[in-house]
Structure formats: C-alpha cells, structure tokens
Scaffold this motif. Structure first.
Motif, mmCIF file in Angstrom:
data_model
loop_
_atom_site.group_PDB
_atom_site.id
_atom_site.type_symbol
_atom_site.label_atom_id
_atom_site.label_comp_id
_atom_site.label_asym_id
_atom_site.label_seq_id
_atom_site.Cartn_x
_atom_site.Cartn_y
_atom_site.Cartn_z
ATOM 1 N N PHE A 104 11.392 56.542 50.825
ATOM 2 C CA PHE A 104 10.707 55.415 50.587
ATOM 3 C C PHE A 104 10.286 54.717 49.951
ATOM 4 C CE2 PHE A 104 7.962 58.211 50.692
ATOM 5 C CZ PHE A 104 6.764 58.707 49.312
ATOM 6 N N THR A 105 11.390 55.797 48.434
ATOM 7 C CA THR A 105 10.676 55.098 46.963
ATOM 8 C C THR A 105 12.573 54.681 46.203
ATOM 9 O OG1 THR A 105 10.782 57.316 46.006
ATOM 10 C CG2 THR A 105 9.208 55.645 46.417
ATOM 11 N N ARG A 106 13.656 55.535 47.328
ATOM 12 C CA ARG A 106 14.861 54.869 46.408
ATOM 13 C C ARG A 106 15.295 54.151 46.479
ATOM 14 N NH1 ARG A 106 18.135 57.889 50.463
ATOM 15 N NH2 ARG A 106 16.319 59.581 50.454
ATOM 16 N N PRO A 107 15.152 52.396 47.591
ATOM 17 C CA PRO A 107 15.449 51.284 47.616
ATOM 18 C C PRO A 107 15.022 50.782 46.336
ATOM 19 C CG PRO A 107 14.564 52.093 49.731
ATOM 20 C CD PRO A 107 14.258 53.270 48.710
ATOM 21 N N LEU A 108 14.104 50.979 46.510
ATOM 22 C CA LEU A 108 13.040 50.533 44.634
ATOM 23 C C LEU A 108 14.060 50.923 43.186
ATOM 24 C CD1 LEU A 108 11.103 48.492 42.629
ATOM 25 C CD2 LEU A 108 9.890 51.407 42.466
ATOM 26 N N MET A 109 14.623 52.212 43.446
ATOM 27 C CA MET A 109 14.665 52.955 42.062
ATOM 28 C C MET A 109 16.161 52.508 42.581
ATOM 29 S SD MET A 109 13.221 54.449 40.705
ATOM 30 C CE MET A 109 13.464 55.395 39.235
ATOM 31 N N ARG A 110 17.286 52.614 44.162
ATOM 32 C CA ARG A 110 18.597 51.743 43.677
ATOM 33 C C ARG A 110 18.895 50.037 42.861
ATOM 34 N NH1 ARG A 110 19.011 50.903 49.399
ATOM 35 N NH2 ARG A 110 18.266 53.160 49.956
ATOM 36 N N ARG A 111 17.782 49.264 43.255
ATOM 37 C CA ARG A 111 18.129 47.857 42.893
ATOM 38 C C ARG A 111 17.723 47.753 41.744
ATOM 39 N NH1 ARG A 111 14.563 46.813 47.618
ATOM 40 N NH2 ARG A 111 12.892 46.599 46.839
ATOM 41 N N LEU A 112 17.147 48.950 40.785
ATOM 42 C CA LEU A 112 16.079 48.458 39.412
ATOM 43 C C LEU A 112 17.689 48.985 39.137
ATOM 44 C CD1 LEU A 112 14.448 49.172 37.418
ATOM 45 C CD2 LEU A 112 13.942 51.459 37.778
ATOM 46 N N GLY A 113 18.718 50.219 39.488
ATOM 47 C CA GLY A 113 20.104 50.575 38.623
ATOM 48 C C GLY A 113 20.944 49.694 38.560
ATOM 49 N N SER A 114 20.708 49.051 40.320
ATOM 50 C CA SER A 114 21.696 47.744 40.480
ATOM 51 C C SER A 114 21.507 46.562 39.023
ATOM 52 C CB SER A 114 21.706 47.093 41.606
ATOM 53 O OG SER A 114 22.296 46.297 41.956
ATOM 54 N N TRP A 115 20.265 46.742 39.309
ATOM 55 C CA TRP A 115 19.964 45.916 37.686
ATOM 56 C C TRP A 115 20.489 45.244 36.685
ATOM 57 C CZ3 TRP A 115 16.350 46.071 33.622
ATOM 58 C CH2 TRP A 115 16.029 44.721 33.335
ATOM 59 N N PHE A 116 20.008 47.517 35.813
ATOM 60 C CA PHE A 116 19.941 47.752 34.672
ATOM 61 C C PHE A 116 22.254 47.268 35.205
ATOM 62 C CE2 PHE A 116 21.310 51.610 32.114
ATOM 63 C CZ PHE A 116 20.987 51.421 31.423
ATOM 64 N N PHE A 117 22.578 48.134 35.331
ATOM 65 C CA PHE A 117 24.400 48.212 35.995
ATOM 66 C C PHE A 117 24.678 46.818 35.722
ATOM 67 C CE2 PHE A 117 23.629 52.364 36.630
ATOM 68 C CZ PHE A 117 24.147 53.136 35.991
ATOM 69 N N ALA A 118 24.384 45.721 36.221
ATOM 70 C CA ALA A 118 24.341 44.261 36.162
ATOM 71 C C ALA A 118 24.753 43.983 35.086
ATOM 72 C CB ALA A 118 23.845 43.634 37.516
ATOM 73 N N ARG A 119 23.695 43.736 34.369
ATOM 74 C CA ARG A 119 23.498 43.517 33.449
ATOM 75 C C ARG A 119 24.063 44.486 32.316
ATOM 76 N NH1 ARG A 119 17.864 44.554 30.472
ATOM 77 N NH2 ARG A 119 18.928 43.083 28.817
ATOM 78 N N ARG A 120 24.255 45.495 32.320
ATOM 79 C CA ARG A 120 25.682 46.589 31.027
ATOM 80 C C ARG A 120 26.593 45.863 31.912
ATOM 81 N NH1 ARG A 120 24.759 48.140 26.917
ATOM 82 N NH2 ARG A 120 26.562 49.610 26.901
ATOM 83 N N VAL A 121 27.599 45.414 32.684
ATOM 84 C CA VAL A 121 28.638 44.869 33.270
ATOM 85 C C VAL A 121 29.130 43.854 32.387
ATOM 86 C CG1 VAL A 121 30.236 44.763 34.657
ATOM 87 C CG2 VAL A 121 29.002 47.248 34.994
ATOM 88 N N LYS A 122 27.876 43.128 32.183
ATOM 89 C CA LYS A 122 27.938 41.639 32.056
ATOM 90 C C LYS A 122 27.845 41.663 30.215
ATOM 91 C CE LYS A 122 26.536 38.281 35.483
ATOM 92 N NZ LYS A 122 25.267 37.454 36.172
ATOM 93 N N ALA A 125 31.671 43.010 29.465
ATOM 94 C CA ALA A 125 32.482 41.880 29.469
ATOM 95 C C ALA A 125 32.679 40.677 28.821
ATOM 96 C CB ALA A 125 32.369 41.691 31.177
ATOM 97 N N ALA A 126 31.012 40.368 28.432
ATOM 98 C CA ALA A 126 30.967 39.297 27.516
ATOM 99 C C ALA A 126 31.552 39.611 26.179
ATOM 100 C CB ALA A 126 29.162 39.049 27.398
ATOM 101 N N ALA A 127 31.431 40.579 25.651
ATOM 102 C CA ALA A 127 31.876 41.429 24.340
ATOM 103 C C ALA A 127 33.307 41.229 24.058
ATOM 104 C CB ALA A 127 30.791 42.517 24.311
ATOM 105 N N SER A 128 33.407 41.688 25.145
ATOM 106 C CA SER A 128 35.548 42.358 25.482
ATOM 107 C C SER A 128 36.238 40.557 25.272
ATOM 108 C CB SER A 128 35.780 42.304 27.311
ATOM 109 O OG SER A 128 37.279 42.142 27.592
#
Length: 175
Positions: A104-122, A125-128
């Motif tokens: 019941f807490t894993r979806p929250l952590m999944r969204r948090l991880g998705s948000w973090f990794f999306a920011r890192r990838v962007k 990519a912008a620094a590429s």
C-alpha cells in the motif's frame, strides 16, 4: 549533485541510525532494542519474500499476455531496494525499507522514483551534446512524444528554434 547527496547519505544515515538506536535503547533498554531489531529484520524478510513472489507472478503474467511489464519491473526493483534496507540494521533504514516493500506504500514510492528518474534523464539529455538535434522527447505524462527536442524547442534547424544555427553541407564518401 547526486554524488554530494550520496556522500551525505553515507555519512549522515549511519550517524542518525546510531543516535536513534541509543535513544530507543535508553527508553526501552538494550536487550529489548536488540530483540526489536531482530524481530524487525525477520518480519521484513518475510514480507520481502511474500511481495517478491507476488511481483514475480505479476511479471510473468504481464509477459505472457504480451504487455510491457513496466510497473512490475519497478515493483521488483523497489522490493529489492526495500529488502536491502530492511536487512541493514537500524530503524531509520527499516522505515524506508518498509515504504518500498509494503503493497500500500509501494505505489507512492514508485511515483516518487519515476519523478526522480524522469528529472535525471531530462537533465542528462539537456546536457548532452546532441540536445539540439530535434529528437522528440517523451512527454512527462507518458502519452508519447511532445515533438520538441530536449532543449524545449524544436531542436536545431526547426522553425521554432530561436538562434538555432543550421550548417548546410554534403557528405563525401571515400570508397
């Protein structure tokens, strides 16, 4: 920035864990604190095993139906991270481990991880050096591509790129 955060985490987390163990030990005693840590680890191992099996079954079902198992893979990764945190002695790491493992807490952590990794990838990519080539970038809502390059414009050579420089040339092959 990530290196600094990791350095601080490896420096601050053990100090906080020791401080918390001392505080809890002074309230309930030394042996009950050790017993609580052992019980916490055993309970954590049981939950990791149960949730790991459940995630494995869901992964197999997704693969058999031909569906992309993105959620199942994320859950498997979270269970792996949570299990490592639960096996680490200490109450602070156990709290974060349970957040990663409990269903019941894993979806929250999944969204948090998705948000973090999306920011890192962007950011990466912008620094590429290839950031202004006009390659479409995935939309943040997961609904395809936004038609812009990672620079937020249409990329080099597109109509909407302010100050974009286009160099015309030809390819010469030496056969």
């Amino acid at each position: 920035m990530v290196r600094l955060l990791l350095f601080l985490a490896f420096l601050v987390v053990p100090v906080l864990e020791i401080w918390l163990l001392i505080q809890i030990g002074s309230v309930i005693g030394g042996w009950p604190t050790v017993a609580l840590l052992i019980a916490d680890s055993l309970f954590g191992a049981w939950i990791v095993r149960r949730e790991g099996r459940r995630a494995w079954r869901k992964l197999q079902e997704a693969l058999q139906t031909g569906r992309m198992p993105d959620r199942e893979l994320a859950d498997g990764g979270l269970i792996l991270v949570g299990g490592a945190l639960l096996l680490t002695p200490g109450f602070l790491t156990d709290v974060f481990g349970f957040l990663c493992v409990l269903p019941f807490t894993r979806p929250l952590m999944r969204r948090l991880g998705s948000w973090f990794f999306a920011r890192r990838v962007k950011a990466m990519a912008a620094a590429s050096p290839y950031a202004n080539l006009g390659v479409p970038f995935p939309r943040t809502d997961g609904q395809g591509f936004d038609g812009r390059g990672v620079d937020g414009h249409g990329g080099a050579g597109s109509a909407g790129a302010p100050g974009g420089k286009v160099v015309h040339g030809e390819v010469l092959r030496e056969d």
